[in-house]
Design an enzyme around this catalytic site. Structure first.
Site, PDB file in Angstrom:
ATOM      1  N   ASP A 231       7.074  -0.573   0.575  1.00 34.37           N
ATOM      2  CA  ASP A 231       7.675  -1.920   0.618  1.00 34.37           C
ATOM      3  C   ASP A 231       9.083  -1.961   0.032  1.00 34.37           C
ATOM      4  O   ASP A 231       9.542  -3.017  -0.422  1.00 34.37           O
ATOM      5  CB  ASP A 231       6.757  -2.926  -0.093  1.00 34.37           C
ATOM      6  CG  ASP A 231       5.401  -2.983   0.564  1.00 34.37           C
ATOM      7  OD1 ASP A 231       4.411  -3.205  -0.150  1.00 34.37           O
ATOM      8  OD2 ASP A 231       5.325  -2.765   1.794  1.00 34.37           O
TER       9      ASP A 231
HETATM   10  N1  LIG Z   1       5.044   4.673   3.605  1.00 35.00           N
HETATM   11  C1  LIG Z   1       4.839   3.368   3.758  1.00 35.00           C
HETATM   12  N2  LIG Z   1       3.672   2.933   4.284  1.00 35.00           N
HETATM   13  C2  LIG Z   1       3.451   1.594   4.431  1.00 35.00           C
HETATM   14  C3  LIG Z   1       4.412   0.655   4.017  1.00 35.00           C
HETATM   15  C4  LIG Z   1       5.649   1.151   3.478  1.00 35.00           C
HETATM   16  O1  LIG Z   1       6.569   0.375   3.139  1.00 35.00           O
HETATM   17  N3  LIG Z   1       5.818   2.498   3.367  1.00 35.00           N
HETATM   18  N4  LIG Z   1       4.123  -0.700   4.081  1.00 35.00           N
HETATM   19  C5  LIG Z   1       2.683  -0.974   4.104  1.00 35.00           C
HETATM   20  C6  LIG Z   1       2.188  -2.370   4.246  1.00 35.00           C
HETATM   21  N5  LIG Z   1       1.659  -2.873   2.989  1.00 35.00           N
HETATM   22  C7  LIG Z   1       2.109  -4.111   2.678  1.00 35.00           C
HETATM   23  O2  LIG Z   1       2.807  -4.720   3.515  1.00 35.00           O
HETATM   24  C8  LIG Z   1       0.638  -2.252   2.234  1.00 35.00           C
HETATM   25  C9  LIG Z   1      -0.410  -1.642   2.886  1.00 35.00           C
HETATM   26  C10 LIG Z   1      -1.408  -1.010   2.155  1.00 35.00           C
HETATM   27  C11 LIG Z   1      -1.391  -0.999   0.771  1.00 35.00           C
HETATM   28  C12 LIG Z   1      -2.495  -0.319   0.048  1.00 35.00           C
HETATM   29  O3  LIG Z   1      -2.566  -0.325  -1.172  1.00 35.00           O
HETATM   30  N6  LIG Z   1      -3.390   0.293   0.862  1.00 35.00           N
HETATM   31  C13 LIG Z   1      -4.551   1.066   0.330  1.00 35.00           C
HETATM   32  C14 LIG Z   1      -5.790   0.862   1.209  1.00 35.00           C
HETATM   33  C15 LIG Z   1      -6.028  -0.623   1.445  1.00 35.00           C
HETATM   34  C16 LIG Z   1      -7.193  -0.810   2.414  1.00 35.00           C
HETATM   35  O4  LIG Z   1      -7.753   0.208   2.898  1.00 35.00           O
HETATM   36  O5  LIG Z   1      -7.538  -1.990   2.659  1.00 35.00           O
HETATM   37  C17 LIG Z   1      -4.192   2.549   0.438  1.00 35.00           C
HETATM   38  O6  LIG Z   1      -3.502   2.916   1.453  1.00 35.00           O
HETATM   39  O7  LIG Z   1      -4.674   3.296  -0.432  1.00 35.00           O
HETATM   40  C18 LIG Z   1      -0.353  -1.617   0.120  1.00 35.00           C
HETATM   41  C19 LIG Z   1       0.664  -2.260   0.839  1.00 35.00           C
HETATM   42  C20 LIG Z   1       2.054  -0.187   5.237  1.00 35.00           C
HETATM   43  N7  LIG Z   1       2.278   1.179   4.981  1.00 35.00           N
END
Ligand SMILES: Nc1nc2c(c(=O)[nH]1)N[C@@H](CN(C=O)c1ccc(C(=O)N[C@@H](CCC(=O)O)C(=O)O)cc1)CN2
Length: 288
Positions: A231
């Site tokens: 983000d």
């Molecule tokens: N490398 C990046 N990947 C993603 C970004 C980014 O800016 N750089 N934006 C995110 C979107 N996002 C908020 O908008 C976001 C998505 C996921 C998470 C998170 O903590 N995910 C957990 C799992 C959550 C789940 O399974 O429900 C995780 O991946 O461990 C935080 C923010 C999209 N990707």
């Protein structure tokens, strides 16, 4: 005498700023038989970089010839540039997790012709039945499930699909998986996320719950390019709505859905019309 319908082309460029760039570009295009229809420019005094977006028509209609001629011209200014036939549609892949309001909105706008693009595929980390209420007829759908142990394999399958489908842009339409540094790097400038907060506030997971705990009076949504830093990518478009002390987290989620939808739709239209230029950690957006 048969009149050739001129083709319309969009040229974007950025380069170290100096006097005479606009005149030189205008003269070059005129020399190619181009008639400029739109022109916007910005000189960033902080970075010393110059940005321009032009739309021009040309009866020559030969993109390859225009491209080759501009490549020779651009070298003298060390330009980074893109030149596209305005009728050439981009191929866009849409990624989604559990919440599909942004996907539904994009599909509707696409079906009524508001988004001039081809949908390469919808890819979800939840099963097809999750989206049973959506009209996905004629759109390739792939369920790529992911968990802690399968993340690498899931991303490998995703990257293969991106390459094989000739995808130009990946849209994270509330796709809630963090892309690996490697995939984020491979998609640099080609992957847009809609974050459900007014960045830089409330990065990461559950921003509406973060906002509720903080007692905010405004909530927002932000569309940004995806980078390895969660983000933190260059912001493209944002919007807000007022909220009150009486609003619960579910109220914020409900109010936020409309903000997310309109911010992402605006961003997609801007991208499809070559109106977004990267400016290091920021963007230059030439609005119509
Ligand atoms: N490398 C990046 N990947 C993603 C970004 C980014 O800016 N750089 N934006 C995110 C979107 N996002 C908020 O908008 C976001 C998505 C996921 C998470 C998170 O903590 N995910 C957990 C799992 C959550 C789940 O399974 O429900 C995780 O991946 O461990 C935080 C923010 C999209 N990707």
């Amino acid at each position: 005498m048969t009149m050739t319908t001129p083709g319309q082309f969009v040229l974007t460029l950025s380069c170290p700023d100096r006097a005479g760039i606009v005149a030189a570009v205008s003269n070059h295009l005129a020399g190619q038989g181009g008639n400029i229809l739109e022109a916007q420019q910005f000189g960033d005094a902080e970075t010393g970089r110059f940005f321009m977006r032009l739309v021009f028509e040309d009866t020559q209609r030969d993109l390859a010839a225009l491209d080759s001629a501009f490549a020779d011209f651009a070298r003298q200014f060390a330009m980074q540039w893109t030149l596209r036939d305005r009728n050439q549609r981009r191929r866009v892949m849409l990624l989604v997790s559990k919440f599909d309001h942004c996907l539904a909105d994009i599909l509707y706008r696409w079906r009524i012709g508001e988004l001039p693009m081809d949908i390469a595929a919808v890819v979800a980390n939840h099963p097809r039945d999750t989206y049973r209420h959506l009209d996905l007829d004629g759109i390739p759908f792939r369920h790529l499930s992911v968990d802690r142990d399968s993340r690498a394999a899931q991303e490998a399958a995703l990257w293969q699909l991106i390459e094989q489908s000739g995808t130009d842009l990946v849209v994270l339409a509330r796709y809630m998986q963090i892309l690996s540094n490697d995939l984020a790097r491979k998609l640099a400038g080609k992957c847009i996320n809609i974050h459900h907060s007014f960045l830089p506030g409330f990065k990461g997971a559950r921003p509406y719950h973060q906002a509720h705990r903080r007692g905010v009076k405004l909530i927002g949504a932000t569309a940004h390019f995806v980078t390895a830093d969660l983000d933190e990518g260059p912001i493209i478009e944002q919007d807000i709505e007022r909220v009150t002390h009486a609003d619960t987290p579910d109220d914020l989620i409900r109010i936020g859905r409309d903000i997310e939808r309109r911010v992402l739709a605006r961003t997609l239209r801007l991208y499809l019309d070559d109106r977004i230029l990267l400016n290091d950690a920021k963007t230059v957006v030439f609005h119509s």
